[in-house]
Design an enzyme around this catalytic site. Structure first.
Site, PDB file in Angstrom:
ATOM      1  N   ARG A  67       0.932  -1.102   0.198  1.00  0.00           N
ATOM      2  CA  ARG A  67      -0.013  -0.057   0.048  1.00  0.00           C
ATOM      3  C   ARG A  67       0.869   1.156   0.102  1.00  0.00           C
ATOM      4  NH1 ARG A  67      -2.022   0.382   5.566  1.00  0.00           N
ATOM      5  NH2 ARG A  67      -0.631   2.203   5.905  1.00  0.00           N
TER       6      ARG A  67
ATOM      7  N   HIS B 229      -3.196   3.986   5.281  1.00  0.00           N
ATOM      8  CA  HIS B 229      -4.324   3.346   5.293  1.00  0.00           C
ATOM      9  C   HIS B 229      -5.301   3.770   4.826  1.00  0.00           C
ATOM     10  CE1 HIS B 229      -7.205   0.634   7.058  1.00  0.00           C
ATOM     11  NE2 HIS B 229      -7.857   1.412   7.497  1.00  0.00           N
TER      12      HIS B 229
ATOM     13  N   TYR C 121       4.604   4.336  11.472  1.00  0.00           N
ATOM     14  CA  TYR C 121       4.799   3.080  11.667  1.00  0.00           C
ATOM     15  C   TYR C 121       5.818   2.371  10.471  1.00  0.00           C
ATOM     16  CZ  TYR C 121       0.601   3.018   8.929  1.00  0.00           C
ATOM     17  OH  TYR C 121      -0.439   3.056   7.962  1.00  0.00           O
TER      18      TYR C 121
HETATM   19  C1  LIG Z   1     -14.093  -6.568  12.797  1.00  0.00           C
HETATM   20  C2  LIG Z   1     -13.453  -5.122  12.475  1.00  0.00           C
HETATM   21  N1  LIG Z   1     -12.389  -4.852  13.433  1.00  0.00           N
HETATM   22  C3  LIG Z   1     -11.681  -3.618  13.111  1.00  0.00           C
HETATM   23  C4  LIG Z   1     -11.800  -2.760  12.058  1.00  0.00           C
HETATM   24  C5  LIG Z   1     -11.188  -1.678  12.025  1.00  0.00           C
HETATM   25  N2  LIG Z   1     -10.077  -1.802  10.885  1.00  0.00           N
HETATM   26  C6  LIG Z   1     -10.491  -1.342   9.714  1.00  0.00           C
HETATM   27  S1  LIG Z   1      -9.299  -1.807   8.487  1.00  0.00           S
HETATM   28  C7  LIG Z   1      -8.290  -2.364   9.541  1.00  0.00           C
HETATM   29  C8  LIG Z   1      -7.244  -3.110   9.055  1.00  0.00           C
HETATM   30  C9  LIG Z   1      -7.323  -4.035   8.019  1.00  0.00           C
HETATM   31  O1  LIG Z   1      -6.032  -4.320   7.474  1.00  0.00           O
HETATM   32  P1  LIG Z   1      -6.146  -5.412   6.231  1.00  0.00           P
HETATM   33  O2  LIG Z   1      -7.229  -6.590   6.322  1.00  0.00           O
HETATM   34  O3  LIG Z   1      -4.681  -5.814   6.015  1.00  0.00           O
HETATM   35  O4  LIG Z   1      -6.530  -4.592   4.972  1.00  0.00           O
HETATM   36  P2  LIG Z   1      -6.010  -3.340   4.486  1.00  0.00           P
HETATM   37  O5  LIG Z   1      -6.834  -2.085   5.041  1.00  0.00           O
HETATM   38  O6  LIG Z   1      -4.663  -3.429   4.492  1.00  0.00           O
HETATM   39  O7  LIG Z   1      -6.403  -3.499   2.945  1.00  0.00           O
HETATM   40  C10 LIG Z   1      -8.942  -2.392  10.759  1.00  0.00           C
HETATM   41  C11 LIG Z   1      -8.359  -2.926  12.088  1.00  0.00           C
HETATM   42  C12 LIG Z   1     -12.729  -3.332  11.197  1.00  0.00           C
HETATM   43  N3  LIG Z   1     -13.066  -2.772  10.105  1.00  0.00           N
HETATM   44  N4  LIG Z   1     -13.435  -4.580  11.599  1.00  0.00           N
END
Ligand SMILES: Cc1ncc(C[n+]2csc(CCOP(=O)(O)OP(=O)(O)O)c2C)c(N)n1
Lengths: 362, 337
Positions: A259, A263, A272
């Protein structure tokens, strides 16, 4: 068990056919290579997709979008995902997969409605064959599996693609979905875009598995890992995965990507990760890689590139002007679609709001 | 005519619904060969085949999320959660997705499905086998929540739940599974959302649902011997809530006791009391009283009798309606001190 475990195992290293400088490398046998025409199409879509992503990011700065999670750097995954789907296949995207949705042919304004904040889902999922973008992590993988099974039960050979991030593979629903998909022989492909981070948490704090693709093996799901910045490898592996799925065997892919942006626009990625890391990944850019490759084989001209860029500009300009118009919002619609027929309690509350709104007008 | 149990009535409802509509599928844990731990799905796999009634892997979120996908694909899943306290892993799927899909997609995607939850106590079950979880579900817009108290309602409410265009949490009072009635099961074919007056009376209204309805009826019978004439309302449907039947009754009697097995604090009974005092204040001759389970985790089986609202506890509450203003904290629930 129907599979020897070795049939399920991913390659020891990510499948790759294009090096970072665009030269071809010897990848594993057993995958059909995408045609040159397909790669030209992928290039066009990646150029347009990147422009869309940049425009959406700009819209957050102008306050037109509440939030936008960029997928810049993940174009090979996003575009290959859109390209392997047939019209009647379903896509289950997350909040990060707007580019794949636009590339599937959806109206960008409808795609961004969620992130603008005027409705939870800006389009008709049945018409688009795209589920609402999912925010609770990994829950959609189960829906994808259930729908895939329903489609198989109805006797079609349509299939489903579920997109998921690396962090979300730690959630229980993902594991239940892999298990259900294998047990029920659901025609579903899970594509994990491992972009290195779940918000701020790096993969090594997320999982100790040698590859996220190994997570399929224990469930009896055939798995593969792929260089997620290599469009050739992405298309080759996804095509194979869909062939597999249409025959009733689910498939799990881990795509190693990165990415480039934070985020979301609200995140501070410098807390980070360091800029050297980002620079290294910029050198692995999927779009530049494909462009170099296509030019080196004489399949892409300056005019082709200019045409794709012009198309991207056109889309961006159109998006900008349409997003500048204030959406028309009627608070009375709050009470729509809670139930097929509103309860008496909802009717009372609707009347209350109507009275309040009238008083504000008067 | 042979007496029918509530368990048999539920089984009949599933059978008749599966016969009437090919899209109806039954799945969950142990619902196939075994027929469910309470035998509600007895013989369905044998009679309809594994395509229509099948066992799933042991994963509640999986069952509900998978069912949602199947509902998107045009099927009508009726899934079983084995016990109330084991449905919690599915809670996120239920609240974030099942309840909201219609609203999130502005009506484009609907997921009509039924989630059957054996609930409440009185069966001597060990820990985690008895819970009154209805408040979690009624608090979630988008879900309908119903619970039968009679054998015929078990049949007709389940048929209606399966026919309903919205997702329904179908709460089955475990202790009534073996209750019997000598009746011909009838499909009333009315939309969900109607309470039933089980006994007419003029002195006070008892409001109950699910496992508490027989308790309320016994209390009314006992009160009648003392010359107190109680009306008993069986809510049948918690969502949608039948304000009309409840308010009409309370306006007529002027006194009301709400009975529930669940803990009182912030429970569904609190919602009923609030609605009554907002709408019937000038008709009330006494405060509306709740009789509920205590605000404790569900007790060990040998102590559950002390927790569950008994006929005596209901009658004491009725006495308290007669009509002093003196505080009596014994049966006030909901005070976390
Ligand atoms: C059940 C849940 N817990 C926490 C969150 C908050 N949250 C949103 S995105 C994220 C990180 C997700 O990372 P990843 O699966 O690697 O996907 P990326 O955002 O990198 O595409 C978190 C912790 C959420 N959306 N859903």
């Amino acid at each position: 068990m129907s599979h020897p475990a070795t049939d399920l195992l991913p390659s020891a290293t990510p499948v790759r056919y294009l090096a970072e400088d665009g030269t071809t490398v010897d990848g594993p046998a057993g995958y059909t290579q995408p045609s040159v025409e397909e790669l030209r199409e992928a290039h066009r879509r990646m150029v347009v997709g990147r422009r869309f992503d940049a425009q959406a990011t700009a819209l957050t700065k102008q306050g037109r979008l509440a939030v936008y999670p960029s997928s810049r750097g993940q174009e090979a995954c996003q575009i290959a995902a859109a390209m392997v789907l047939r019209r009647d296949d379903w896509l289950f995207p997350t909040y990060r997969d707007s580019m794949a949705m636009v590339s599937r042919g959806m109206d960008p304004v409808e795609v961004l409605t969620l992130l603008r904040g005027d409705a939870h889902c800006g389009y008709d999922p049945n018409a688009a064959r795209v589920a609402p973008q999912c925010t609770p992590l990994s829950t959609q993988t189960l829906h994808a599996t259930g729908l895939a099974y329903a489609m198989r039960r109805k006797g079609t050979d349509d299939a489903v693609l579920a997109l998921i991030g690396d962090g979300a593979t730690s959630e229980g629903d993902f594991h239940e979905a892999l298990n259900f998909a294998a047990v029920f022989e659901a025609p579903v492909v899970f594509l994990v875009q491992n972009n290195g981070y779940a918000i701020s948490v790096p993969l090594e704090k997320q999982s100790a598995a040698p590859s996220l693709a190994y997570k399929g093996v224990g469930y009896g799901v055939r798995s593969e890992q792929v260089d997620g910045n290599d469009p050739v490898a992405m298309l080759a592996v996804l095509h194979k995965a869909f062939e597999h799925a249409r025959a009733g065997k689910p498939f799990l892919i881990e795509a190693h990507t990165y990415r480039i942006e934070a985020h979301t626009n609200a995140d501070d990625a410098t807390r980070y990760r360091d800029s050297d890391e980002v620079d290294r990944w910029l050198d692995a850019d999927p779009l530049a890689r494909l462009e170099k490759h296509l030019r080196s084989i004489g399949a892409l001209t300056d005019e082709d590139v200019a045409a794709a860029q012009a198309e991207g500009e056109q889309l961006a300009a159109d998006l900008r002007s349409r997003m500048n118009a204030e959406p028309h919002l009627d608070p009375m619609t709050l009470f729509d679609h809670v139930y097929a027929r509103p309860t008496t309690q909802l009717v009372e509350q609707r009347d209350l709001l109507a009275t309040e709104l009238k008083a504000q007008e008067g | 005519m042979a007496a029918t149990t509530m368990a048999q009535a539920l089984n009949r409802a599933l059978r008749d619904a599966m016969t009437a509509d090919e899209r109806v599928l039954v799945f969950g844990e142990d619902v196939g060969q075994l027929g469910g731990v309470f035998r509600i799905t007895d013989g369905l796999t044998r009679d309809f085949g594994e395509q229509r009634c099948f066992d799933t892997p042991l994963a509640e979120a999986g069952i509900v999320g998978f069912a949602l996908g199947m509902a998107m694909g045009g099927f009508k899943p009726v899934v079983e959660m084995q016990f109330d306290a084991f449905a919690y892993p599915a809670f996120e799927q239920i609240t974030s997705h099942v309840a909201k899909m219609r609203n999130r997609t502005r009506g484009h995607l609907t997921v009509p499905m039924v989630i059957r939850v054996p609930f409440a106590g009185g069966i001597g079950g060990v820990e985690h086998h008895c819970d009154s979880s209805e408040a979690y579900y009624v608090h979630t817009p988008g879900l309908k929540v119903v619970t039968p108290a009679t054998v015929n309602d078990a049949y007709t409410l389940l048929r209606e739940a399966i026919d309903d265009p919205d997702p329904v949490i179908f709460m089955e009072p475990k202790k009534l599974y073996w209750s019997k009635e000598d009746i011909e099961l009838r499909h009333l074919d009315e939309p969900l959302g109607h309470a039933a007056i089980r006994r007419h009376g003029k002195d006070a209204t008892l409001i109950a649902y699910g496992p508490s309805v027989p308790v309320a009826l016994q209390a009314a019978a006992a009160a009648a011997e003392e010359g107190i004439d109680l009306e008993v309302i069986d809510l049948r449907s918690l969502v949608p809530f039948d304000d009309d039947t409840v308010m009409r009754s309370v306006r007529r009697t002027g006194r009301c006791v709400v009975v529930q097995e669940a803990s009182g604090f912030a429970g569904f009974g609190a919602e009923i009391v609030a609605r009554i005092q907002e709408r019937c204040f000038h008709s009330l001759a006494a405060p509306v009283i709740r009789v509920s389970g205590f605000d404790i985790p569900y007790p060990a089986p040998m102590l559950e009798h002390a927790h569950l609202p008994s006929v005596d506890r209901v009658l004491d509450a009725v006495d308290r309606l007669q009509f002093t203003d003196e505080p009596d904290h014994r049966y006030l629930t909901g005070a976390h001190s």
